[in-house]
Structure formats: C-alpha cells, structure tokens
Scaffold this motif. Sequence first.
Motif, PDB file in Angstrom:
ATOM      1  N   TRP A 179      65.531  42.040  68.756  1.00 22.11           N
ATOM      2  CA  TRP A 179      64.628  41.243  69.260  1.00 22.11           C
ATOM      3  C   TRP A 179      64.581  41.432  70.962  1.00 22.11           C
ATOM      4  N   ARG A 180      63.697  42.285  71.360  1.00 27.00           N
ATOM      5  CA  ARG A 180      63.656  42.808  72.383  1.00 27.00           C
ATOM      6  C   ARG A 180      63.391  41.877  73.869  1.00 27.00           C
ATOM      7  N   PHE A 181      64.025  41.953  74.749  1.00 23.80           N
ATOM      8  CA  PHE A 181      63.949  40.842  75.848  1.00 23.80           C
ATOM      9  C   PHE A 181      62.855  41.390  76.639  1.00 23.80           C
ATOM     10  N   SER A 182      61.759  40.309  77.209  1.00 19.44           N
ATOM     11  CA  SER A 182      60.652  40.290  77.838  1.00 19.44           C
ATOM     12  C   SER A 182      60.889  39.730  79.143  1.00 19.44           C
ATOM     13  N   ALA A 183      60.769  40.655  80.416  1.00 20.36           N
ATOM     14  CA  ALA A 183      61.192  39.780  81.609  1.00 20.36           C
ATOM     15  C   ALA A 183      59.925  39.085  82.310  1.00 20.36           C
ATOM     16  N   ARG A 184      58.684  39.545  81.870  1.00 22.68           N
ATOM     17  CA  ARG A 184      57.438  38.938  82.319  1.00 22.68           C
ATOM     18  C   ARG A 184      56.598  38.650  81.217  1.00 22.68           C
ATOM     19  N   GLU A 250      55.430  43.460  65.585  1.00 28.16           N
ATOM     20  CA  GLU A 250      54.071  42.827  66.403  1.00 28.16           C
ATOM     21  C   GLU A 250      54.636  41.424  66.706  1.00 28.16           C
ATOM     22  N   LEU A 251      55.449  40.819  65.987  1.00 27.42           N
ATOM     23  CA  LEU A 251      55.736  39.404  66.470  1.00 27.42           C
ATOM     24  C   LEU A 251      56.507  39.212  67.691  1.00 27.42           C
ATOM     25  N   ILE A 252      57.496  40.330  67.865  1.00 29.91           N
ATOM     26  CA  ILE A 252      58.155  40.542  69.304  1.00 29.91           C
ATOM     27  C   ILE A 252      57.557  40.598  70.260  1.00 29.91           C
ATOM     28  N   ASP A 253      56.300  41.484  70.274  1.00 28.45           N
ATOM     29  CA  ASP A 253      55.239  41.692  71.200  1.00 28.45           C
ATOM     30  C   ASP A 253      54.631  40.303  71.902  1.00 28.45           C
ATOM     31  N   VAL A 254      54.301  39.624  70.581  1.00 27.86           N
ATOM     32  CA  VAL A 254      53.819  38.367  70.748  1.00 27.86           C
ATOM     33  C   VAL A 254      54.598  37.120  71.329  1.00 27.86           C
ATOM     34  N   ILE A 255      55.654  36.989  70.862  1.00 20.36           N
ATOM     35  CA  ILE A 255      56.900  36.124  71.729  1.00 20.36           C
ATOM     36  C   ILE A 255      56.940  36.448  73.021  1.00 20.36           C
ATOM     37  N   LEU A 279      64.438  32.407  72.211  1.00 23.33           N
ATOM     38  CA  LEU A 279      65.212  32.869  73.345  1.00 23.33           C
ATOM     39  C   LEU A 279      65.667  34.382  73.344  1.00 23.33           C
ATOM     40  N   ALA A 280      65.807  35.218  72.159  1.00 26.25           N
ATOM     41  CA  ALA A 280      66.168  36.555  72.426  1.00 26.25           C
ATOM     42  C   ALA A 280      64.944  37.209  73.283  1.00 26.25           C
ATOM     43  N   CYS A 281      63.874  36.989  72.956  1.00 26.27           N
ATOM     44  CA  CYS A 281      62.786  37.668  73.697  1.00 26.27           C
ATOM     45  C   CYS A 281      62.662  36.981  75.093  1.00 26.27           C
ATOM     46  N   GLY A 282      63.412  36.112  75.389  1.00 25.33           N
ATOM     47  CA  GLY A 282      63.289  35.415  76.915  1.00 25.33           C
ATOM     48  C   GLY A 282      62.452  34.262  76.983  1.00 25.33           C
ATOM     49  N   THR A 283      61.910  33.694  76.114  1.00 27.61           N
ATOM     50  CA  THR A 283      60.814  32.844  76.009  1.00 27.61           C
ATOM     51  C   THR A 283      61.454  31.260  76.009  1.00 27.61           C
ATOM     52  N   PRO A 284      61.128  30.400  77.080  1.00 26.54           N
ATOM     53  CA  PRO A 284      61.929  29.305  77.066  1.00 26.54           C
ATOM     54  C   PRO A 284      61.196  28.186  76.027  1.00 26.54           C
ATOM     55  N   ARG A 325      63.923  33.293  82.493  1.00 26.09           N
ATOM     56  CA  ARG A 325      63.934  33.890  80.948  1.00 26.09           C
ATOM     57  C   ARG A 325      65.253  34.692  80.879  1.00 26.09           C
ATOM     58  N   LYS A 326      65.945  35.218  81.779  1.00 23.03           N
ATOM     59  CA  LYS A 326      67.378  35.820  81.662  1.00 23.03           C
ATOM     60  C   LYS A 326      68.309  34.659  80.969  1.00 23.03           C
ATOM     61  N   ALA A 327      68.229  33.414  81.505  1.00 21.92           N
ATOM     62  CA  ALA A 327      69.139  32.509  81.038  1.00 21.92           C
ATOM     63  C   ALA A 327      68.771  32.406  79.425  1.00 21.92           C
ATOM     64  N   CYS A 328      67.405  32.528  78.917  1.00 19.98           N
ATOM     65  CA  CYS A 328      67.445  32.316  77.746  1.00 19.98           C
ATOM     66  C   CYS A 328      68.025  33.535  76.729  1.00 19.98           C
ATOM     67  N   ARG A 329      67.739  34.539  77.187  1.00 16.93           N
ATOM     68  CA  ARG A 329      68.152  35.551  76.602  1.00 16.93           C
ATOM     69  C   ARG A 329      69.975  35.375  76.399  1.00 16.93           C
ATOM     70  N   LYS A 330      70.389  35.232  77.572  1.00 12.74           N
ATOM     71  CA  LYS A 330      71.909  34.934  77.629  1.00 12.74           C
ATOM     72  C   LYS A 330      72.580  33.909  76.453  1.00 12.74           C
ATOM     73  N   ARG A 331      71.546  32.749  76.462  1.00 12.86           N
ATOM     74  CA  ARG A 331      71.712  31.633  75.595  1.00 12.86           C
ATOM     75  C   ARG A 331      72.012  32.424  74.104  1.00 12.86           C
ATOM     76  N   ALA A 332      71.049  33.262  73.728  1.00 16.18           N
ATOM     77  CA  ALA A 332      70.798  33.939  72.368  1.00 16.18           C
ATOM     78  C   ALA A 332      71.976  34.864  72.111  1.00 16.18           C
ATOM     79  N   GLU A 333      72.409  35.503  73.288  1.00 13.70           N
ATOM     80  CA  GLU A 333      73.656  36.538  73.049  1.00 13.70           C
ATOM     81  C   GLU A 333      75.011  35.658  72.813  1.00 13.70           C
ATOM     82  N   ASN A 334      75.028  34.557  73.652  1.00 11.38           N
ATOM     83  CA  ASN A 334      76.215  33.822  73.293  1.00 11.38           C
ATOM     84  C   ASN A 334      76.263  32.964  71.970  1.00 11.38           C
TER      85      ASN A 334
END
Length: 364
Positions: A179-184, A250-255, A279-284, A325-334
């Motif tokens: 699940w790839r993180f997207s910053a933007r 495809e789903l990762i790109d959309v999220i 969250l893993a993709c950085g999406t609140p 969005r970085k906080a969202c990814r961090k929550r997924a990791e933790n």
Amino acid sequence: MKIGIISHLKYPIKEPFAGGLEMHTYALADGLIQRGYQVRVFATTDSDDCLNIDPMRLSALDFESYRDCEPNVEYFSEQFVQEHHAYLDLMGRLANEDFDIIQNNSLNYIPVSMAHTIDAPMVTTLHTPPISWLQSAVLCERRHGKMHYVTVSKQNATAWQDFVPVDQIIHNGINLDKWRFSARADTGLAVWFGRITPEKGTHLAVQAAHEAGLRLWLAGPICDQNYFDEHVMPLLNPQDKYLGHLSHRELIDVIGMGSVFLCTPCWEEPYGLVVAEALACGTPVAAFRRGAMSEILTEDTGRLATPNDIASLAQAATEAKQLDRKACRKRAENFCSMQHMVDQYVDLYTSVTHPIEMICQAAV
C-alpha cells in the motif's frame, strides 16, 4: 509448526478481494508462509495457489432430490446446503490429519461445533458480531472447551462477551509494502471503496460528498445490483465515477488521489480494513461512529460523524481532508501492519501448542 487455515466458501481467496475477510485470510496465510511455517489453506478451488490451497469443492448436489427427502429444506438455499456438506467433509478429513493447530476463518457453524472431534487445537477468529448460527455453535462448543477465541476489535469482543470469553483481541493488519503512500491528493475528490451493499451505505457516501462540495469516485464489487441501480447510480453526478472492481494496483492509485475517504457502515462494523488501507495511502478518513472506527482512527487521522447523518459526515469530510497525510501513514504503520498481526497470531499459536515453553519465556 504445521498450520491449517479454514476459509469460507462464498468467494475465492485471491485478488481482487471480494471483501475484508478474504484479504485478512490471504494476509495471514501469506505472512505465515513467509516466516517458513507449513501452511495449508482450505478454500475454494479458484483461490490463489501461492497460499498452498487445499480445494474445498461444493458438490454438484441434486437439490431437487434433496428437497424431496428433507421437508424443511425450503428454509435453506442450495449454497447453504452445499457449504454444510463441504465443511462436514472437511472436519472428517481433519480428524485424520497431523496439524499442530487449525485457524478457523470460515464464519460457518460446523468447524466450531465439531472442533472436539479433531486432535489439533483450533483458534476461531470472530470476524462478525454474534450471528445466530455461529452463536449457537459457540454455546455448544463451550461444553468441550477446546476452542480458543480471537476477535478483531474491543467493540466486537464486547458484543460477544455474553456468549463466550474472548482469549485475545488481534486487530487486522495489511501488507504495508503493497500500500503505497501518496503525499499529494486532488483536493476536490473524495473516494469510497468496498463491497457495494446496503449495509455498507454507499448511497450515503455519495450524498455526503456532494454536500461537502466534493466529487466522488467509487470502487468495489457490486454485491447487490438492485441496490446499486436504484439507490446509488441515480445519485451520481456527471463528475462522479464508478470505477468497477479494481485490481490492487489500480485501487492504490485511486485511494492515493483522494483528499478524504468516506467510510459509511450502516451496521456495527467489527473492524474495517478499508480504513487501514486508506490510512496506509495517506488518505484521511471521515467515518460514521460505528463499530471499531474509534479504535482505528485518531484525531490526527480522521473525523467521526453521527451514524447515518449526511450533514455530519459532510462536515467530518471537510475537516478530515485538512489533516496531515504523513500522520495517516504513520498510524497505519503503528496500528495496522500485517507483520504485527502475524506476530500476535504466532505468539498465540505457540502458547496453545507449547504452553510450558511460553511460560518459561515470560518468566525470563
């Protein structure tokens, strides 16, 4: 350790996943295999072979003949009767196998009620609130006391507490490497993904997105065509999109493109893997305050709304899309990692199969 995993038979265990239970079963089996455990997954014939599938075949039952000899069969679907026989056959086979432990993810009553007929200890993960057929099997099994029960959230453990003591809560996890993180993100876009059924509240996501001034992209299998045609499709604006049942990539790109993920359960969702994936993709996340949503989300990663209240969800979406969005990814990791989930299942299996060894390790 030799581990058997009993899946359910409604959908194959492979991508694109029909829902969270299929994804969880895949992730658990894959994580155990990667650690070198001998794993065999009992699932449908078209499941992913990389999981060492032992196919459970739904027999070509002559349902009309069955109806003739069983006067009450009209209360049961052909699928129900086929699954009943498939699990009966499996439990008979397991009585002659040499597994160290059996993990039951089936949601079927037979593996629970027949756990005492096999030598290997069994762990059942309660992925749903109490449902009648599983609840009665749990109550029957308690006379034997061979089962170890796990569930996926504190909320679901509370729901089961009147029927069975839950040995452990193990939150579901996802493979964060996939699940790839997207910053933007597209600031005007909300996303919704999952099984399209009334209990998932897809139509409420459409209405809330529009009230918040957002266009909405939907993805997922249509499990109730009438619901989609009558209650979802008429609400979609020209700028909205239904993207179909997407592949994982495809789903990762959309999220990742979404500024906010709308989670709209109309029941007490026991966990909600879609929230972990967003969250893993950085999406609140903006979600109805149901089930385990408050266990997964924090103030840094989402907002909770009054259940079934479109205006409340729209306000939650407006606030959530401003979150880091970085906080969202961090929550997924933790909180949502497959690695941590598998660690907990391995510890549980070891405590069940080698209790003295675990006691000694704890003492040290």
